[in-house]
Write an enzyme that holds these catalytic residues in place. Sequence first.
Site, mmCIF file in Angstrom:
data_model
loop_
_atom_site.group_PDB
_atom_site.id
_atom_site.type_symbol
_atom_site.label_atom_id
_atom_site.label_comp_id
_atom_site.label_asym_id
_atom_site.label_seq_id
_atom_site.Cartn_x
_atom_site.Cartn_y
_atom_site.Cartn_z
ATOM 1 N N HIS A 4 16.171 72.129 -78.646
ATOM 2 C CA HIS A 4 17.550 71.656 -78.719
ATOM 3 C C HIS A 4 18.327 72.584 -79.642
ATOM 4 C CE1 HIS A 4 15.201 67.854 -78.777
ATOM 5 N NE2 HIS A 4 16.267 67.161 -78.503
ATOM 6 N N LYS A 46 20.559 70.821 -84.616
ATOM 7 C CA LYS A 46 19.926 69.942 -84.739
ATOM 8 C C LYS A 46 18.874 69.842 -86.120
ATOM 9 C CE LYS A 46 16.682 66.786 -82.272
ATOM 10 N NZ LYS A 46 17.328 65.565 -82.500
#
EC number: 1.17.1.8
Length: 264
Positions: A154, A158
């Site tokens: 990600h 995150k």
Amino acid sequence: MKIKVGVIGCSGRMGKRILNELITNTQVEIAGAVARLGSKYIGSDIGSAVYHSSNLGIKVTSSISDVFESSDVVIDFTTKECMLACLKAAMKFKTPLVSGTTGIESINLKKYAAKIPILWSANMSVGVNVLLKLVKKAAEFLDNEYDVEIWEMHHNLKKDSPSGTAMEFGKAIANALKVDFQPYQHSHNSSNIREKGKIGFAVSRGGGVVGDHSVMFINSDERIELNHKAIDRTTFARGAVRAAIWLYENKRETPGLYSMQDVI
């Protein structure tokens, strides 16, 4: 009659996309939108909040209660603290709630779902949820003869790791294999041999990656990989709106804890 949908967290990356999806969906209308206290969008028309060219006649507010009171169903993509406030408002007004908020392991959703309909999923993408069904089926076929590794990547902002989606894959596999869910992350300074029966996780963070997931079943002869790559966050927004419509049309009078697996 259109379904009245409220949005909590309308000024965030997901909130803006959800509003855009609601604007273009003929089955729904926006009942209200909440931004965090102090947001520059408070008091402005939601049209400007999503860079829409025309005013829509609804002002962005900081009042969660007001939006729950005026909505048939509410979509939440925020934080654990905000979700708790949403759950309390949902209980008060008996409003069905759809949430994609992650990092909420300490919240007992089943307690609230005994009184109101709640649909929660770590990932609202239809593609990811189709993959989840395929992963379950693969685990059933392959049984315990293969090591299982889950890799996810990600964007660099995150916070939770492994991702909620990766954890959902792991739980589904453990359930299919009828084993305890024991997530395992191998580190470079570990001398431990890979333990059989544990589900391995690998995590990468970088740039603006929306979300990549790979589930691997591996033995000494072969490796099976099941992959999903999210190209744009719109896929999550579209899934969330689909979930809200499903929850209202099918379960608005039936308390319970539902997921995107029920929707697709």
